[in-house]
Design a protein around this motif. Structure first.
Motif: not given
Length: 130
Positions: A2, A7, A9, A25, A27, A35, A38-39, A42, A44, A46
């Motif tokens: 990350l 963050r 959760d 998150l 940022t 970012a 990450v997507s 997963r 996820a 942005c």
């Protein structure tokens, strides 16, 4: 991994015995490349919010996610309405051995026109330049 940032959760309130977590998150846009990565692999997305956007509004949208199992596609459906409020939604897909690899960007047309040259430069640099 990350990108750095604040963050948040939470556990999803599911109707079965599966355990699932969500969160966000906060940022800086300088970390956009990380970012997007990450997507890529997963569940996820942005979400780039305009400065005047209230974080309380984001929390309201996230509350709607707590009762459902989510994947990357359902996250897009949940957050795309925020595009009309000035947000930009970005997610990566695919990896080095996939036939199709890229980045989806959801935004108003004039925003897409404005960021297209920068995105094209970023992609031609191998996705490593900010």
């Amino acid at each position: 991994m990350l990108p750095p940032g604040d963050r948040h959760d939470f556990q999803l309130d599911r109707n079965d015995d599966r355990l699932q977590f969500g969160g966000w998150l906060t940022t800086d846009t300088v970390n956009l490349g990380a970012a997007v990565e990450v997507s890529r692999d997963r569940s996820a997305v942005c979400l780039l919010l305009p400065p005047e956007f209230a974080i309380d509004e984001l929390e309201r949208v996230i509350e709607g996610l707590r009762l459902v199992s989510v994947d990357g596609n359902s996250l897009v459906r949940h957050f795309v309405p925020l595009v009309l409020e000035g947000a930009k939604l970005v997610r990566g897909f695919g990896s080095f051995d996939d036939r199709v690899v890229g980045t989806d960007v959801f935004a108003e047309e004039e925003v897409l026109d404005a960021i297209q040259p920068g995105v094209e430069r970023w992609m031609s640099d191998g996705g490593t330049a900010p």
